[in-house]
Structure formats: structure tokens, C-alpha cells
Design an enzyme around this catalytic site. Structure first.
Site, PDB file in Angstrom:
ATOM      1  N   SER A 187       0.829  -1.339  -0.148  1.00  0.00           N
ATOM      2  CA  SER A 187       0.115  -0.027   0.070  1.00  0.00           C
ATOM      3  C   SER A 187       0.845   1.131  -0.012  1.00  0.00           C
ATOM      4  O   SER A 187       2.009   1.192   0.469  1.00  0.00           O
ATOM      5  CB  SER A 187      -0.930   0.112   1.375  1.00  0.00           C
ATOM      6  N   TYR A 232      -2.134   0.020  10.720  1.00  0.00           N
ATOM      7  CA  TYR A 232      -2.196  -0.330   9.339  1.00  0.00           C
ATOM      8  C   TYR A 232      -0.958  -0.087   8.451  1.00  0.00           C
ATOM      9  O   TYR A 232      -0.308  -0.655   7.850  1.00  0.00           O
ATOM     10  CB  TYR A 232      -3.262   0.057   8.664  1.00  0.00           C
TER      11      TYR A 232
END
Length: 275
Positions: free
Chosen positions: A146, A159
Site C-alpha cells: 500500500s 495499518y
């Protein structure tokens, strides 16, 4: 679906997190491109639906209902894939979870869950893939990380930490495999229109994080995965160029912190004003 003219006929692709989101879209795109598909995820009923869709596209499929946090189950899925298709040529390492929270309020249990899936689960898949690919003499691993793995921001600190770790692990594996016929690519998307993003954006406490209208379609990530494999790219950001922007931002971290905070505050004000 697969970009026009792309073919993976005769090759076997194992996709983790294949029951929904990017994993599902990737599996169906590879099916449309002629590949054999191995579907790995926890939710057996959803996997069965994806398998039916893939077979309707002409693909041979194998459903491996397994949790990536279970190394034995992951290794078993790879063994079944080799027994069925003779090889695992490509792995799309995509399974992931996101639990938003400020760092101040982040529960250790929630951080551990994200690390277990996003990092340790990805490690289990990489290790199993390398063993199989070394034995067969070739292969390609695509780790879906990501843009959050290059820049931390709130309320996704936990995250971000898990994806930062996955980026580092992927880069280390690439150096270990230099000179071998096993390629490792890192695909780094921004916010994608998936059930994960919908859940975050549907929560009043996190709805201000990112405008839903700016979500990218999963097909953008799938095309990037295809490009990474076709051209053996070490890394590709989605959309292209965004990882470079993050790297440039790292040259002035204090300024970037302030800009991100102002942007987040502005988004919250706009949302409140529209109610």
C-alpha cells in the site's frame, strides 16, 4: 477483467484474499487471461462463488479455504496446487485487514491482528512460494502492499506500520533472490473501491479520511499486477508516480505532517458542512 491481448494460458496463479476486493478481481482477470486459478482465503462460501465465476470464464480452479496466519494451512494449499496443476507460476500475495485508530487509542490486540495478517501471513505465503518456485526453477511473487507503507498517517497508524514492514520484507526478499529465476514485485495502491474501503468510509468516525468519490477501481490495481509480471517490475505504485511523491515528501517530514493534518481537518469541516 484482463487487459486486452494479455494471456497467461497454461500458467497457474495462486491468489490470497481471493474472496473479495482486489483478490477477487485479480483472480477473475487471470481466469479471463487463460490461467489456472488457485483461490486462497478464509471465507469458503465466497470462494466458491468466485471459483464458479472463474470457471464460467473458462479457467480450471482449485479452492483452498485457509487462513494465511496458519503456516501449515498455507503450505498445504501450495502442495495441493502443485499436485493439481504441476506448478505455481505466479502468486498474488494480497490478503489484508485494516482497523483504523489513532495511535493514542490503538489497541495492541488490533495492531497484532493487522500484523498477523498483513505481515506474518504474507511471510507464510512468501516462504511457501519460494520453496515451490525454487523446486520448479521459476516463478513470480507479487506482494500487494500500500502507499500507506511509505508514509504514516492517522487514523491508520497500525495499518501503516504493518505495510511498512511488508515493504521492508519484500525488498529484503528481492535482494536474496538476485540471480535466481524467481521475481518479486511490490504493488502499492492508494485507496481502492473495495469492501475494506467501504467499511472504513461508512463509519462516521473514519468517513472523513478520504472522499469516496476518489476511490480507484480495483481494475487499476489488477492492471498494475499484470504490468509488474509482464515487465518484471520491482515496484509499481497505483496510480503511477504517487510513491515518488511520498519519497519526495520524506525529504521534508515536518512540512508533510502539517499538510496532512490540515488536509484531514479540512475534509472533516467540509463533511460537517454538507450535513
Amino acid at each position: 477483467m484482463a487487459p486486452r491481448g494479455t494471456t497467461f494460458r497454461g500458467r497457474t496463479v495462486l491468489v490470497t484474499g481471493a474472496s473479495s476486493g482486489i483478490g477477487r478481481e485479480a483472480a477473475l482477470a487471470f481466469a479471463a487471461a487463460g490461467a489456472n486459478i488457485v483461490l486462497l482465503a478464509r471465507r469458503a462460501k465466497l470462494l466458491a462463488r468466485v471459483a464458479a465465476e472463474a470457471r464460467a470464464l473458462g479457467a480450471a480452479t482449485l479452492v483452498a479455504s485457509a487462513d494465511v496466519t496458519d503456516a501449515t494451512a498455507v503450505a498445504g494449499a501450495f502442495r495441493r496446487a502443485v499436485q493439481r496443476f504441476g506448478a505455481v507460476d505466479i502468486v498474488v500475495n494480497n490478503a489484508g485487514v485494516m482497523i483504523p485508530s489513532t495511535v493514542e487509542d490503538l489497541r495492541v490486540a488490533d495492531l497484532q491482528k493487522m500484523l498477523d495478517v498483513n505481515l506474518v501471513g504474507a511471510l507464510h505465503v512468501m516462504q511457501a512460494a519460494v520453496r515451490v518456485m525454487r523446486a520448479q526453477g521459476h516463478g513470480h511473487i507479487v506482494n500487494v502492499a500500500s502507499l500507506a507503507g511509505r508514509r504514516g498517517f492517522s487514523p491508520l497508524g497500525g495499518y501503516c506500520a504493518s505495510k511498512f514492514a511488508l515493504v521492508g520484507l519484500t525488498e529484503a526478499l528481492r535482494t536474496e533472490l538476485v540471480g535466481e529465476k524467481i521475481h518479486v514485485s511490490l504493488v502499492m495502491p492508494g485507496v481502492v473501491d473495495t469492501p475494506m474501503a467501504t467499511q472504513i468510509q461508512g463509519n462516521p468516525e473514519t468517513a472523513d479520511l478520504w472522499p469516496e468519490a476518489l476511490n480507484m477501481p480495483p481494475s487499476w490495481v489488477v492492471w498494475s499486477i499484470f504490468l509488474a509480471i509482464r515487465f518484471r517490475l520491482a515496484e509499481i505504485a497505483v496510480p503511477p508516480g504517487t510513491a515518488l511523491v511520498e519519497k519526495l515528501a520524506a525529504l521534508a517530514p515536518g512540512t508533510t505532517d502539517a499538510l496532512l493534518r490540515r488536509a484531514t481537518d479540512a475534509a472533516r469541516r467540509l463533511r460537517r458542512g454538507s450535513r
